[in-house]
Design an enzyme around this catalytic site. Structure first.
Site, PDB file in Angstrom:
ATOM      1  CG  ASP A 111      15.494  25.318 -29.481  1.00 37.64           C
ATOM      2  OD1 ASP A 111      15.407  26.661 -29.755  1.00 37.64           O
ATOM      3  OD2 ASP A 111      15.426  24.662 -30.557  1.00 37.64           O
ATOM      4  CB  CYS A 133      -1.100  -0.261   1.298  1.00 42.19           C
ATOM      5  SG  CYS A 133       0.204  -0.139   3.177  1.00 42.19           S
ATOM      6  CG  ASP A 180      13.742  26.881 -32.656  1.00 44.03           C
ATOM      7  OD1 ASP A 180      14.335  27.723 -32.784  1.00 44.03           O
ATOM      8  OD2 ASP A 180      14.150  25.381 -33.029  1.00 44.03           O
ATOM      9  CG  ASP A 211      16.439  22.284 -32.600  1.00 43.42           C
ATOM     10  OD1 ASP A 211      17.495  22.017 -30.959  1.00 43.42           O
ATOM     11  OD2 ASP A 211      17.261  22.613 -33.443  1.00 43.42           O
TER      12      ASP A 211
END
Length: 822
Positions: A715, A81, A493, A711
């Protein structure tokens, strides 16, 4: 005290600087650095171990040195649990050197981020065992299955008997105890003698239910309580009460509760068995990936094909792949052409054409051609192995909502035990008698269901991450799915995301008195032959693409004296029409330096530049004659076919789309107009992109989030700054950056994956909320009914088992989710 490894120290001055940095930390009473062993010992009695480890590591790194880190994955056995997973997590977090511990109940795994200390993995296992559970290193088998040297964990005794058979045996022993209750409804008296009741119920309780008593005792010794404690207390109380009533009875047929103890154990075991079956189904996507790569490969040794086990293939080997076979390794095609089916890896439905120089992924199916592939990645470094690891880690991670549920679960069991005690006291005080008070208290203990609470979120995330993998969406961070459903702004982008990232020749312009477009293209291709420049590749591709079956491409004239002029272009001598000529291909400023008159094509070239295209010029600069303009070429990176559809679909959902590009304003605005984006930010440097994303986040009201799609190479800062980063995968290595930067990776390199990811995230969120509702509803409704005496222990046990099964089964329904079509 904690000992940290420190790399980068070269002298006593370095050691002193590290020591001073550590002594400045709040709560630190002593810090010493050993230059010879490259370790630092820190003592802070009042600070939690994980907090001290994190703060000391940060201080050392801020001082200019490195604290090596590692990650250990453990398979944990015995958790039942959310209280169990919380206890294991706390035990691991207390181990010196641990930075973060995450335990997932659904996958029965623990992921531990820790310092790279030599004996720490063994210490982690010992900590789990001390908490009352079993642990061993997770077998990170590659796609071909477990390593032959991987440790095996064999079960003996009752544990070796399949779970389903144990449930069946328990049911067969419990059935005679339940049948008399059905006989009472028909007016028949089928009640067994007390001796037979005890004989049937006791094996069920002690043999098939023994695990609950053992695990419950370990939990109590560790100072906590979990579901095992509730089951053990409830069934043990019913069994003990029956023995006491039988001992005190003089009539020979007392009212006993052996059937309650036996049936509750059977039902709980049945629920756990069903739950385990359902959880195995949630891992089907990973199993499919792991089974993709074949176990053998045909390797060329001294030019002859040799069949070898995949473990004997080395990086750089030449592997031959026949039509219809699966590629056994990641690599690059050296010889042959074919179409390759990568659908199980990228989700792309159509086979992809592959030829010399193209990258291929192990596990893909070769089509009609014979390929010779040079192996570039094997075993744990292969694409499939990395995907499997990342998906498994995402399944083991916790979403923010699960962390809130865990805090509730931490106090759930003690509260239930208190309510059971209150129920017993209340019924006994009201004069109901000891048996009645005990049975009602047992019902309260048994109906309580921390299992469903613990499974509601991770079971759904397991299904979602596996489903995403089949669609070419790689989930690295579990919180990404949760945040993605609240996205209000999607920032894109430009290059490599909304465009293919590969320049193409879009226009060839020639003066009236100059060569034809075909001749100009042939001359330019001759100058560019062998070049790796993106624009050179575009010229060569255009020259080859201009051919047709009836008109093959013109042969390239021979060239001599080829010379690249940095930042300007290329020049060389070409024997054209039996006359040697010196040609130059390059930028406008270089043409101006060479005194080339471009007026005949300047207006047309300016029009191309206004569209954001790059213009190159071809001129004859042969010595002894005036420079002559031959042609100009316009290059562009057009939008992907799916970009406009993606933007339109997002805007139809009310999402705001933003273009953030480092390109010039003309190119950025032209692309934005082509795909339907109105908000454009051009000439933004990488560091500026992250600042712009931060501004977008600040402009939104609380609860709304920003997603960044890039990409994954330049970035990275923006992907990290966004609430959710989605990285487009590339075969040129961008995939690696994407996997480690963004929360999600679009393996197909298709922007439509953003729409699919958001749709899946919202479907996952709905399923999690449904599961949490049912998990809480079972307890909120069931516990008061049990306290009021309206539920027998058998009904309570059945409801408890059913709750976990319902939650996991509901999570599996997410597998029927259909991705939106473009």
């Amino acid at each position: 005290m904690i000992t940290l490894p420190v790399h980068g120290m070269t002298c006593a001055s370095c050691a002193g600087r590290v020591e001073r940095a550590l002594k400045k930390l709040p709560g630190v009473t002593q810090a010493s650095v050993n230059l010879a062993t490259e370790t630092a010992a820190v003592e802070a009695p009042g600070v939690a171990m994980a907090e001290l480890t994190a703060s000391a590591s940060a201080a050392i790194e801020k001082a200019g040195y490195e604290v090596p880190r590692s990650e250990t994955a453990l398979a944990v056995e015995g958790m039942t649990c959310a209280s169990c997973s919380g206890r294991v997590e706390r035990a691991l977090a207390k181990v010196p050197g641990v930075l973060q511990a995450r335990v997932n109940l659904a996958t029965q795994e623990a992921l531990v981020d820790h310092l790279a200390l030599p004996d720490l993995p063994e210490t982690l296992i010992a900590a789990v065992q001390k908490a009352g559970y079993e642990a061993h290193p997770r077998d990170d088998a590659g796609p071909t299955g477990p390593s032959p040297t991987a440790p095996t964990h064999r079960r003996t005794g009752l544990a070796a008997v399949p779970e389903g058979w144990q449930v069946l045996l328990a049911a067969l022993l419990s059935a005679p105890l339940v049948l008399p209750m059905l006989g009472d409804l028909l007016g028949r008296h089928w009640m067994l003698a007390p001796l037979w009741q005890a004989v049937l119920a006791t094996p069920v309780l002690l043999i098939f239910g023994g695990r609950f008593f053992v695990a419950g005792a370990k939990a109590l010794r560790a100072g906590t309580a979990n579901m095992d404690v509730l089951v053990a207390l409830g069934t043990g109380a019913a069994w003990g009460l029956s023995l006491a009533l039988w001992w005190r009875d003089d009539t020979g047929m007392p009212h006993l509760y052996f059937e309650s103890a036996a049936v509750v154990i059977t039902l709980v075991r049945f629920g756990k068995w069903m739950e385990a079956r359902a959880k195995r189904q949630t891992l089907a996507a990973l199993d499919a990936l792991q089974a993709l790569r074949p176990a053998t490969a045909t390797v060329l040794r001294k030019g002859q094909p040799v069949h070898l086990p995949i473990a004997q293939v080395k990086k750089g080997d030449l592997v031959q792949v026949k039509p219809g076979e699966r590629l056994p390794v990641d690599g690059r095609v050296l010889e042959g052409r074919s179409h390759v089916d990568e659908s199980l890896i990228t989700g792309e439905s159509l086979p992809v054409a592959k030829g010399p120089g193209d990258a291929v992924t192990g596990g893909a199916v070769n089509g009609e051609g014979l390929l010779t592939v040079q192996a570039t990645a094997l075993g744990a470094e292969s694409q499939i192995a990395r995907i499997v690891r990342l998906v498994a880690n995402a399944q083991a991670a916790k979403a923010p909502i699960q962390q809130q549920v865990d805090r509730v679960s931490a106090v759930f069991v003690p509260v239930v035990m208190a309510l059971a005690a209150l129920t017993f006291i209340g019924w006994w005080w009201s004069g109901a008698g000891l048996p009645t008070a005990t049975i009602h208290a047992v019902s309260v203990l048994v109906i309580a269901c921390p299992c469903a609470l613990g499974l509601a979120t991770p079971a759904t995330l397991m299904v979602a991450s596996g489903l995403a993998a089949r669609r070419g969406l790689l989930v690295r961070d579990a919180s990404a799915l949760e945040h993605l459903r609240d996205v209000a702004v999607v920032a894109f982008d430009k290059t490599g995301t909304l465009t293919a990232g590969q320049p193409r020749l879009l226009a060839t312009l020639t003066p009236a008195a100059g060569p034809s477009e075909g001749e100009a293209l042939t001359l330019a291709a001759a100058l560019q032959a062998g070049s790796e420049h993106p624009l050179a590749k575009a010229v060569l591709a255009a020259q080859a693409g201009a051919a047709s079956p009836s008109a093959p491409p013109a042969p390239l004239p021979p060239t001599t004296g080829l010379r690249a002029v940095a930042g300007r272009g290329v020049t060389g001598q070409i024997a054209h029409a039996a006359v040697p000529r010196t040609l130059a291909l390059g930028s406008g400023p270089w043409m101006a330096e060479l005194a080339v008159d471009r007026s005949a094509l300047q207006a047309a070239a300016d029009a191309q530049a206004a569209l954001g295209r790059t213009v190159s010029w071809l001129a004859d600069v042969s010595p002894g004659q005036p420079p002559a303009l031959l042609a100009s070429f316009a290059f562009g990176d057009p939008a992907r076919a799916e970009s406009a559809t993606t933007v339109a679909a997002l805007q139809a959902q009310g999402l705001r789309c933003v273009l953030i590009s480092g390109d010039n304003p003309g190119a950025a605005h032209h692309l934005a107009q082509a795909v339907g984006i109105t908000e454009v930010h051009a000439e933004v440097r990488p560091e500026g992109k992250s600042a712009l994303v931060a501004e977008l986040k600040e402009s939104l009201p609380p609860g709304q989030r920003v997603a960044m799609v890039g990409d994954g190479i330049n970035d990275a800062p923006a992907l990290a700054a966004a609430d959710v980063g989605l990285a487009m995968a590339h075969v040129d290595g961008g995939t690696d950056v994407a996997m480690h930067t963004a929360g999600l990776t679009l393996l197909r390199g298709n922007p439509w994956g953003v729409v699919e990811a958001i749709a899946l995230a919202r479907a996952t969120g709905r399923k999690i909320r449904q599961n949490l509702f049912w998990a809480f509803a079972y307890n909120v409704v069931g516990i008061p009914l049990a306290m009021l005496g309206l539920l027998s222990p058998m009904v309570a046990g059945g409801a408890m088992a059913l709750s976990s099964v319902c939650v996991v089964s509901n999570a599996l329904w997410l597998g029927r989710w259909k991705a939106p079509a473009p």
